[in-house]
Write a protein that holds these residues in place. Structure first.
Motif, mmCIF file in Angstrom:
data_model
loop_
_atom_site.group_PDB
_atom_site.id
_atom_site.type_symbol
_atom_site.label_atom_id
_atom_site.label_comp_id
_atom_site.label_asym_id
_atom_site.label_seq_id
_atom_site.Cartn_x
_atom_site.Cartn_y
_atom_site.Cartn_z
ATOM 1 N N CYS A 144 53.076 34.426 40.502
ATOM 2 C CA CYS A 144 52.842 33.358 41.476
ATOM 3 C C CYS A 144 54.072 33.064 42.330
ATOM 4 O O CYS A 144 54.064 32.096 43.103
ATOM 5 C CB CYS A 144 52.381 32.089 40.768
ATOM 6 N N ASP A 188 41.072 39.522 41.157
ATOM 7 C CA ASP A 188 40.834 38.426 40.215
ATOM 8 C C ASP A 188 41.652 38.710 38.959
ATOM 9 O O ASP A 188 41.232 39.499 38.113
ATOM 10 C CB ASP A 188 39.346 38.340 39.893
ATOM 11 N N GLY A 208 42.220 37.160 36.215
ATOM 12 C CA GLY A 208 41.556 36.916 34.947
ATOM 13 C C GLY A 208 40.631 38.049 34.571
ATOM 14 O O GLY A 208 40.613 38.523 33.434
ATOM 15 N N GLN A 254 44.698 30.142 32.402
ATOM 16 C CA GLN A 254 43.721 30.273 33.470
ATOM 17 C C GLN A 254 44.246 29.695 34.783
ATOM 18 O O GLN A 254 44.015 30.271 35.857
ATOM 19 C CB GLN A 254 42.405 29.587 33.091
ATOM 20 N N ALA A 255 44.957 28.577 34.717
ATOM 21 C CA ALA A 255 45.521 27.989 35.938
ATOM 22 C C ALA A 255 46.522 28.939 36.580
ATOM 23 O O ALA A 255 46.583 29.063 37.811
ATOM 24 C CB ALA A 255 46.181 26.650 35.620
ATOM 25 N N ASP A 268 44.566 31.877 38.167
ATOM 26 C CA ASP A 268 43.961 31.403 39.414
ATOM 27 C C ASP A 268 45.000 31.258 40.520
ATOM 28 O O ASP A 268 44.670 31.367 41.704
ATOM 29 C CB ASP A 268 43.270 30.054 39.193
ATOM 30 N N SER A 293 45.187 34.582 42.385
ATOM 31 C CA SER A 293 43.915 35.221 42.691
ATOM 32 C C SER A 293 43.660 35.227 44.198
ATOM 33 O O SER A 293 43.999 34.280 44.906
ATOM 34 C CB SER A 293 42.784 34.471 41.982
ATOM 35 N N THR A 316 38.922 33.494 49.254
ATOM 36 C CA THR A 316 40.344 33.225 49.530
ATOM 37 C C THR A 316 40.818 33.889 50.814
ATOM 38 O O THR A 316 41.625 33.325 51.562
ATOM 39 C CB THR A 316 41.214 33.708 48.350
#
Length: 331
Positions: A126, A184, A186, A252-253, A256, A259, A264
């Motif tokens: 990120c 994605d 995840g 998960q956060a 995301d 992602s 998006t």
């Protein structure tokens, strides 16, 4: 002028196997068999440090076009997770673009290549802000009449996110191209655990653990991980990183957070191309099929190619070189 599409890649057996394509893409055998011209971008390359903002320092390599004709522009290349500016696919693409008249900048993400001692905090996926800031620094220091990015795997994901942010950041980016990008995270992480053969997860974990150990050696006063955490599987180790070293609060956060799935990319203003393959064993093709994209984004799904492979034959050259060069040159 026509440009190649994914449908034009029709390899002979056994390169019709996505697993063989994927395993060969980063193998030492491929590096040895590649023609010398595929490493030309290293000749005369200038090792540089760029500003990632807030004191962050990133490394890279800049190679100027040496022909008599003016440069076509600046091509910026992003490697994949645990790759570097010297990864085989980066060198091969950079050498082709250099031969076609481009100046080439190869960027290392934080904690990739030999950059572990430069920034105390760990790399995670990120950290897009520092990459965008670095792109701004690159554009300012090496101004060009056009600027384009090509990224591979996680680097393709970064390339797409950087293109989304470039207009607001004032970066004169004209085009971006992502090869087999993570869409994605995840779903991709689940695929590596549940669907892909065991050796893919083992390969990524081995490289990641080695990188984390290099980070710990660079900053011995920090306690980045417990030994037991390093022995976890990919999901467990990623969750430990998230909870210990980020503010996301949950795995998960975090997933995301980088992602580009769903809608998006609907805000993409800069022309972009995504190339992937149906037989990619690392990034499921269903993630691409579910994308909502605007007219500015071209989605090209080839039948074969594996994960960032697209290898033509025994000389180990990749179809992606022609693919990227043709689209860059068309600018």
């Amino acid at each position: 002028m026509s440009v190649p599409s994914g449908a034009d890649f029709r390899p002979a057996w056994p390169l019709t196997s996505g697993h063989i394509q994927t395993m060969l893409s980063s193998s030492g055998v491929r590096r040895q068999l590649l023609p010398k011209s595929a490493q030309a971008v290293q000749d005369g390359a200038e090792a540089v440090m760029v500003d990632g903002g807030d004191g962050v320092r990133l490394t890279g390599a800049y190679t100027a076009h040496r022909g008599s004709e003016p440069s076509r522009g600046l091509a910026v290349l992003f490697h994949g997770w645990e790759g570097s500016v010297d990864s085989t696919y980066v060198l091969q693409t950079g050498s082709r673009l250099l031969a076609d008249g481009w100046d080439v900048f190869r960027l290392n993400f934080r904690d990739h290549g030999d950059s572990h001692p430069l920034n105390e905090a760990l790399f995670h996926s990120c950290r897009i802000d520092e990459v965008v800031h670095a792109l701004g620094d690159i554009a300012q220091r090496w101004p060009a009449k056009r600027m384009a990015i090509a990224g591979f795997s996680l680097g393709g994901n970064f390339a797409l996110r950087a293109a989304l942010r470039a207009p607001a950041a004032g970066i004169p980016l004209d085009y971006t191209l992502a090869i087999c990008p993570i869409i994605d995270p995840g779903e991709g992480l689940f695929s590596l655990e549940e669907a892909a053969p065991w050796f893919y997860q083992a390969y990524f974990l081995r490289k990641w653990r080695r990188s984390l150990q290099a980070k710990q050696a660079a900053f011995p006063h920090r306690h980045y991980f417990e030994l037991a955490e390093l022995k976890q599987n990919l999901r467990g180790l990623t969750e430990s990183l998230v909870l210990r070293h980020t503010d996301f609060g949950s795995l998960q956060a975090y997933l995301d957070g980088y992602s580009v799935a769903g809608n998006t990319l609907m805000d993409m203003q800069i022309p972009a191309t995504i190339l992937t393959s149906r037989d990619d064993p690392v990034i499921p093709v269903t993630a691409f099929e579910k994308l909502e994209i605007p007219s500015t984004v071209e989605l090209d799904i080839a039948q074969h190619g594996g994960h960032c492979g697209f290898i033509r034959g025994l000389n180990m050259t990749s179809f992606t070189d022609d693919y990227i060069a043709a689209r860059f040159n068309q600018l």
